[in-house]
Design a protein around this motif. Structure first.
Motif, PDB file in Angstrom:
ATOM      1  N   UNK A  19     -23.410-121.953  50.655  1.00  0.00           N
ATOM      2  CA  UNK A  19     -22.548-121.835  49.478  1.00  0.00           C
ATOM      3  C   UNK A  19     -21.127-121.626  49.978  1.00  0.00           C
ATOM      4  N   UNK A  30     -17.111-123.075  43.433  1.00  0.00           N
ATOM      5  CA  UNK A  30     -18.199-122.922  44.387  1.00  0.00           C
ATOM      6  C   UNK A  30     -18.922-124.255  44.592  1.00  0.00           C
ATOM      7  N   UNK A 107     -22.979-125.755  38.973  1.00  0.00           N
ATOM      8  CA  UNK A 107     -22.650-124.473  38.339  1.00  0.00           C
ATOM      9  C   UNK A 107     -21.548-124.701  37.296  1.00  0.00           C
ATOM     10  N   UNK A 110     -17.817-119.542  33.973  1.00  0.00           N
ATOM     11  CA  UNK A 110     -18.080-118.697  32.805  1.00  0.00           C
ATOM     12  C   UNK A 110     -16.778-118.177  32.218  1.00  0.00           C
ATOM     13  N   UNK A 115     -16.684-116.048  37.781  1.00  0.00           N
ATOM     14  CA  UNK A 115     -18.103-116.023  37.410  1.00  0.00           C
ATOM     15  C   UNK A 115     -18.604-117.407  37.002  1.00  0.00           C
ATOM     16  N   UNK A 116     -19.879-117.640  37.334  1.00  0.00           N
ATOM     17  CA  UNK A 116     -20.471-118.958  37.156  1.00  0.00           C
ATOM     18  C   UNK A 116     -21.910-118.817  36.662  1.00  0.00           C
ATOM     19  N   UNK A 117     -22.349-119.850  35.962  1.00  0.00           N
ATOM     20  CA  UNK A 117     -23.728-119.936  35.506  1.00  0.00           C
ATOM     21  C   UNK A 117     -24.336-121.205  36.090  1.00  0.00           C
ATOM     22  N   UNK A 118     -25.528-121.083  36.708  1.00  0.00           N
ATOM     23  CA  UNK A 118     -26.222-122.260  37.235  1.00  0.00           C
ATOM     24  C   UNK A 118     -26.528-123.203  36.082  1.00  0.00           C
ATOM     25  N   UNK A 119     -26.089-124.426  36.237  1.00  0.00           N
ATOM     26  CA  UNK A 119     -26.365-125.440  35.227  1.00  0.00           C
ATOM     27  C   UNK A 119     -27.681-126.088  35.641  1.00  0.00           C
ATOM     28  N   UNK A 120     -28.756-125.429  35.274  1.00  0.00           N
ATOM     29  CA  UNK A 120     -30.084-125.697  35.837  1.00  0.00           C
ATOM     30  C   UNK A 120     -30.556-127.102  35.622  1.00  0.00           C
ATOM     31  N   UNK A 121     -31.685-127.364  36.195  1.00  0.00           N
ATOM     32  CA  UNK A 121     -32.325-128.648  35.992  1.00  0.00           C
ATOM     33  C   UNK A 121     -31.899-129.673  37.009  1.00  0.00           C
TER      34      UNK A 121
END
Lengths: 285, 285, 285, 285
Positions: A19, A30, A107, A110, A115-121
């Motif tokens: 990372x 990131x 990611x 936010x 701050x970050x949120x995993x953009x899943x999938x």
């Protein structure tokens, strides 16, 4: 007594999880990667006698991934993989070919700061082969799950002794897109365009077969991305079966479905430019 | 000769995968669920002698899930789970308690008509218990992966003979949020508010410990959602270690990290309203 | 303005993967474990203000696992977990309770000297709680997959509006055993006996319901292991459906089955000694 | 306007899970398989216009798997896959090639009558290609996890700017064997012999590199199985690192190890008979 020979072989460090944070006054960025390296070359002695004089340790390959992220940054996964692949071949006399495969996890910011949120999938991919014959760059996406609630039919197929499937004029079509596309040269900035083309073609195509949707998706990527010469797609048919509610005195007007796990159809194919004469390097194992 | 006794027990159908399509002129909607039912009641005979006169088959439970989706629609996973739980208890003399747990997989519209993309990663959850004592509704989210690149410290901790961890004033903090929140009554429309509160508290809190972030996240949900009486959080500390690049003559100013798999810290805790006197039903197995 | 309170909480290092080799002239032995620690105590300050003066870092817990394997060896997973749990409580004034959960992966010797083969599939487990009230030891096994080709019936069950399942006098019964058993005192050497009892009871019981098989399995463990006071079982019913071959002009005399993934029945229950009055510590989260 | 062309393509039903029971007075036998079919042929129309007149539905392929298990039994997975592959090509004018891949899950008898225990972990495999050019049979094993506690060294390797790995004269060597072996003709009864050869060569070889062990394993299979012409091996190097216990005043005489997850080395190679001139069909996608 029979004698034996070493056939094709390769080795490397798989799944180095790195990372990288780019810090800036307007907020951080990131880059979250999983990097796998495979090398080919003068490796017979290591196999036959355990003489490792030609072996660059996989631990060193891992270190190189980390160091390159600091020395050169990560300006796109295709460029990063290309730099690594060339380095191993150019710096090691015993190494004649390198494949570097990268997965990138997306990611979402936010707060525009830290701050970050995993953009899943779905996962973005790149695989670069480099050897004497040149550099080949393949980009891709996998685990991109798409579904359409209608505009999908399946009929007119072969019937034999073992056929029980009824024809349908309206079904759910769902798949998890696993796509790769090969570039004529460096990758450039085609990822967003290619991904959008895949999604739009899936949505726009009135489907008479998942094969038809597959071809439309490949064709759309080629039309949208001039630098792409071939698209490969592996599309599981994630079956959604209409539940029979008649035992309960209920109809089911295409409303309630059972999402099955296994078995599933698997439709695979490639679409190429007509003038694509170059062969792909078949370097999987 | 020793004699033995049947202790707590339950049974049901787990992981019924149901997709419901709501078709409309302005575009379709899909609801994609995984439903697990557990029932309790007069089940001793089935255990002791194999007399199943009090057993509603798990296959029937599955059928009921499908039929209810057609008969009543799915007006929110909490309401759907509540309707199912009450049905089993009220319709079956031998069943005295029901737990219905639902996972919902989010989808994004692609074209405003028929096509959708799985919005991967996080999963919305609801668990409803129903018995003579009433109905308890718990909502939640899991696999919501968050990371902050700074604003996280860890120091001042206990040192013993086995401590080698250096104190840090700046680290990456990353976790996969597994949260549940218990409602005083029906769930209402709190999901989006609660989810946003979790993300914002994670981002806003200058963290001196993941425990502190956990408490701030729980507190924020309670403050934002008047009907919520308790929040439980299970937060793995997904360690990101700064790579030592000095052997290669490079510094590493908080830029290149190794994302570790195992082991990981695991911080778990709950935050409650001061006036929350009701005990939660502990009905896990 | 509402005020909130910290509820139950715990923290620790999860999934420390440790392999210990005991070297000897008659061949080596290996112990392959996954150790997870959870601690409870005076942790409010860490949650409320980020003051970590009472926090033993999870990194230290990991170090302790490694160090204890060298200092004390690993004389059974129950004893190893007990030693660790007591250590954390007795050495840390701020820690009042510890739970140590261990998974053990079995290996088979290959040559009686240095080589081993993972005996895949099932996993041995132990969980120890220690606090002021004493020490509680629970052993177990999971992923022990059993199947019987006959001697299983299911009939006489409740019929309601949603029932379509036909009664059966002969079916495949298959499950993946997830069992734990609680000891009155230390674990002693009961693992092999308990595991054999589970398998034998599954095989011996002519099953009229998976519930009946479950009870028989628990009862058999209690009968075989005098020190065990309670057995808990969680048994998924891994459905195997007879395939309808009549469309192909074929019969199917209980010969060809489809092994389904989801949904599946889930039967859970416990069996206790009649004189077991002690309550289990419910310390899951 | 550019024009595009359909490249290589295939389709089929993946992961049909079939369990066949052979009932006999001396006890039952079970065959537990996962069967995946891929077909190639005149499939352009399906891709280009959705005309499915040449498409044998994947649902029919699934039915055929079940029906063949009843009509012909399952006399070894290689023979079963061969029969299916030939059937699809010979019975369908539009299908010119078939690949049938089978996984077999091993079970152990428990009581010699009706009960069985999954012998977890390793999986037996067979892949058959059939087309005009003939039939090719490849057998294999995967997830066969092996470890040796000593007799493994690694030194004498290339050193560059990024090398930090110390040389070692004694380490744990562990891998999860993924092997396939190609037969000159039908498979015959070589599975047990090949599997034993893999395990024995791993154990017997004093390893100076995992590459050397790989070659020895391939060579041993060829020597033991006269009908095998090529062996392919993909061997992850499952690193076990000695834990540094010196901070705790403890030595660590090759006793306590940390089992790492990622990254891992990945060593891949093939060993062939010298007189093996036939090329393998490269039919993966």
């Amino acid at each position: 007594m029979p004698t034996f020979a070493l056939g094709p072989n390769q080795y490397g460090k798989a799944e180095t999880r790195i990372v990288r944070v780019t810090r800036g006054p307007g907020g951080d960025e990131i880059t979250d990667l999983n990097v796998s390296v495979s090398l080919r070359g003068d490796l017979a002695a290591s196999h036959l006698t355990g003489d490792n004089a030609a072996v660059l340790p996989t631990d060193t390959q891992k270190n190189t991934v980390y160091a390159f992220a600091r020395e050169h940054g990560i300006d796109g996964i295709e460029a990063f993989a290309t730099r690594l692949a060339r380095h191993f071949v150019e710096s090691q006399p015993s190494i004649h070919g390198a494949r570097v495969a990268v997965e990138q996890y997306p990611w979402q910011p936010v707060d525009g700061r830290h701050s970050f949120r995993r953009d899943g999938g779905e996962i973005r991919t790149a695989t670069v082969h480099h050897d004497d014959a040149g550099t080949q760059v393949v980009s891709g996406v996998r685990d991109l799950v798409l579904l359409k609630t209608t505009d999908s039919e399946f009929h007119g197929f072969v019937q034999d002794r073992y056929t029980t499937l009824p024809e349908t004029r309206d079904r759910i079509l769902a798949t998890s897109v696993n796509a790769t596309w090969r570039h004529a040269g460096p990758a450039g900035d085609a990822y967003g365009t290619a991904r959008a083309a895949l999604i739009e073609a899936f949505a726009d195509t009135h489907s008479l077969a998942l094969q038809q949707t597959l071809y439309a998706m490949g064709e759309r990527v080629l039309a949208a991305c001039p630098g792409v010469v071939e698209v490969k797609l592996s599309l599981p048919n994630r079956h959604h079966f209409l539940v029979d509610l008649t035992p309960f005195g209920l109809d089911n007007p295409n409303e309630v479905y059972y999402a099955a796990d296994r078995p599933y159809g698997l439709i695979e194919g490639s679409v190429r430019r007509d003038d694509d004469v170059a062969e792909e390097v078949a370097w999987s194992f």
